[in-house]
Design an enzyme around this catalytic site. Structure first.
Site, PDB file in Angstrom:
ATOM      1  N   ASP A   8       0.871  -1.186   0.000  1.00 52.24           N
ATOM      2  CA  ASP A   8       0.000   0.000   0.000  1.00 52.24           C
ATOM      3  C   ASP A   8       0.901   1.226   0.000  1.00 52.24           C
ATOM      4  O   ASP A   8       2.112   1.123   0.264  1.00 52.24           O
ATOM      5  CB  ASP A   8      -0.899  -0.010   1.246  1.00 52.24           C
ATOM      6  N   TYR A  40      -0.900   8.610  -2.155  1.00 52.89           N
ATOM      7  CA  TYR A  40      -0.907   8.426  -3.606  1.00 52.89           C
ATOM      8  C   TYR A  40      -2.117   9.135  -4.240  1.00 52.89           C
ATOM      9  O   TYR A  40      -2.084   9.474  -5.415  1.00 52.89           O
ATOM     10  CB  TYR A  40      -1.055   6.927  -3.947  1.00 52.89           C
ATOM     11  N   GLY A  41      -3.164   9.278  -3.440  1.00 50.96           N
ATOM     12  CA  GLY A  41      -4.479   9.653  -3.969  1.00 50.96           C
ATOM     13  C   GLY A  41      -4.560  10.976  -4.699  1.00 50.96           C
ATOM     14  O   GLY A  41      -5.489  11.218  -5.471  1.00 50.96           O
ATOM     15  N   ASN A  72      -6.727   0.800  -3.066  1.00 51.43           N
ATOM     16  CA  ASN A  72      -7.733   1.042  -4.106  1.00 51.43           C
ATOM     17  C   ASN A  72      -7.177   1.928  -5.212  1.00 51.43           C
ATOM     18  O   ASN A  72      -7.466   1.735  -6.389  1.00 51.43           O
ATOM     19  CB  ASN A  72      -8.958   1.736  -3.507  1.00 51.43           C
ATOM     20  N   THR A  73      -6.365   2.911  -4.806  1.00 51.43           N
ATOM     21  CA  THR A  73      -5.843   3.887  -5.763  1.00 51.43           C
ATOM     22  C   THR A  73      -4.896   3.200  -6.756  1.00 51.43           C
ATOM     23  O   THR A  73      -5.010   3.397  -7.970  1.00 51.43           O
ATOM     24  CB  THR A  73      -5.097   5.001  -4.992  1.00 51.43           C
ATOM     25  N   GLU A 150      -1.884   8.314   8.663  1.00 51.25           N
ATOM     26  CA  GLU A 150      -0.464   7.918   8.628  1.00 51.25           C
ATOM     27  C   GLU A 150       0.281   8.453   9.859  1.00 51.25           C
ATOM     28  O   GLU A 150       1.236   7.848  10.325  1.00 51.25           O
ATOM     29  CB  GLU A 150       0.223   8.477   7.370  1.00 51.25           C
ATOM     30  N   CYS A 182     -11.090   3.264   0.400  1.00 50.27           N
ATOM     31  CA  CYS A 182      -9.642   3.426   0.533  1.00 50.27           C
ATOM     32  C   CYS A 182      -9.265   2.549   1.722  1.00 50.27           C
ATOM     33  O   CYS A 182      -9.967   2.560   2.748  1.00 50.27           O
ATOM     34  CB  CYS A 182      -9.318   4.891   0.807  1.00 50.27           C
ATOM     35  N   THR A 183      -8.183   1.796   1.599  1.00 53.46           N
ATOM     36  CA  THR A 183      -7.863   0.840   2.666  1.00 53.46           C
ATOM     37  C   THR A 183      -7.441   1.513   3.973  1.00 53.46           C
ATOM     38  O   THR A 183      -7.387   0.863   5.016  1.00 53.46           O
ATOM     39  CB  THR A 183      -6.776  -0.149   2.205  1.00 53.46           C
TER      40      THR A 183
HETATM   41  N1  DGL Z   1      -4.775   3.228   0.906  1.00 56.55           N
HETATM   42  C1  DGL Z   1      -4.912   3.718  -0.397  1.00 56.55           C
HETATM   43  C2  DGL Z   1      -6.207   3.381  -1.071  1.00 56.55           C
HETATM   44  O1  DGL Z   1      -6.772   2.365  -0.762  1.00 56.55           O
HETATM   45  C3  DGL Z   1      -4.178   4.931  -0.847  1.00 56.55           C
HETATM   46  C4  DGL Z   1      -4.376   6.162  -0.093  1.00 56.55           C
HETATM   47  C5  DGL Z   1      -3.420   7.234  -0.541  1.00 56.55           C
HETATM   48  O2  DGL Z   1      -2.215   7.018  -0.483  1.00 56.55           O
HETATM   49  O3  DGL Z   1      -3.896   8.292  -0.952  1.00 56.55           O
HETATM   50  O4  DGL Z   1      -6.657   4.083  -1.931  1.00 56.55           O
END
Ligand code: DGL
Length: 268
Positions: A8, A40-41, A72-73, A150, A182-183
């Site tokens: 992740d 990442y989003g 998910n992203t 985080e 989002c996880t």
């Molecule tokens: N945990 C991530 C998800 O499921 C990414 C969140 C992120 O880094 O923005 O989308």
């Protein structure tokens, strides 16, 4: 036993690892958190796709038998490409549970809280297209939530305030079901309950993701030995010790039953 790589952008995928340890404790795991680059989003599709592939290549080089893209992203932006580049091992992704949500919502009004990159992805929008138009989806990007989670602030006043703002349109529309797309967001359950009460149905797909992993492992003839508890190696691109202590704090699983190791990996 199999070696399973789970990755992740940060600690969000721990919600998937937790479920994997519940259903499949006997396997060995590498959990890879790219916390140096989280979130990442709000990054570009190209960046997410390239970085996700790089991390999966790393996990594959560690001899993983299967990889869970516990983000998910990254799934939305990169899974097809990852599968075509690493075609020799099963790659399991995670998607917002909008399909079960549409089935379970009695009012036909569903909130979807996910990252901006997930919500604007072709993959998510293609999935949305397959669902009945009688169900209304209120899509909301959870900007700012991942950095708070985080930094260990899932239940802080600041998080509650930001979450309340993000949930307002969903609440105003009268949604009876909320997709945690989002996880990282399963770690906000307590805060969401505080704001929306117990009646809203929260959907996260970790159980379905792990069942899919289980099917893939059966395919590989990785028969479980339920007596054993495997090892977990926590790898972070930022701070491996912080990752380990966040895991101990956030996960329900009894990590002391597993052999634990942790490692900082700056050169992936
Ligand atoms: N945990 C991530 C998800 O499921 C990414 C969140 C992120 O880094 O923005 O989308």
């Amino acid at each position: 036993m199999a070696l399973i790589g789970v990755f992740d952008s940060g600690i969000g995928g721990l919600s998937i690892l937790d479920e994997a340890l519940r259903q499949l404790p006997e396997h060995n795991y590498i959990y890879l958190a790219d916390s140096l680059h989280a979130p990442y989003g709000e990054r570009s599709s190209e960046w997410i796709a390239a970085r996700s592939l790089e991390l999966c290549r790393y996990l594959s080089s560690q001899a993983c038998d299967a990889i869970v893209v516990a983000c998910n992203t990254a799934t939305a932006q990169a899974i097809a490409h990852i599968r075509s580049e690493l075609s020799n091992i099963p790659i399991i992704g995670v998607e917002p549970g909008i399909k079960p949500a549409a089935l379970q919502s009695s009012k036909g009004i569903v909130g979807v809280l996910a990252t901006e990159a997930t919500l604007k992805s072709d993959k998510f929008n293609a999935l949305l297209e397959t669902l009945p138009s009688s169900c209304q989806f209120i899509k909301q990007a959870g900007a700012g939530l991942v950095p708070l989670i985080e930094s260990g602030q899932a239940n802080s006043e600041e998080t509650l305030g930001l979450l309340a703002k993000h949930l307002e349109p969903i609440q105003d529309a009268g949604a009876d079901t909320l997709v945690l797309g989002c996880t990282h967001y399963p770690f906000l359950r307590k805060a969401i309950r505080k704001l929306l009460g117990d009646s809203i149905n929260l959907i996260d797909t970790s159980d379905a993701v792990v069942r899919q992993l289980k099917r893939k492992l059966e395919h590989l003839n990785q028969a479980p030995d339920r007596q054993q508890h495997g090892s977990i190696t926590f790898i972070s691109s930022k701070d491996a010790q912080a990752l380990l202590s966040m895991s101990q704090e956030l996960m329900q699983s009894d990590l002391s039953r597993h052999t634990l190791a942790w490692q900082l990996e700056c050169n992936i």
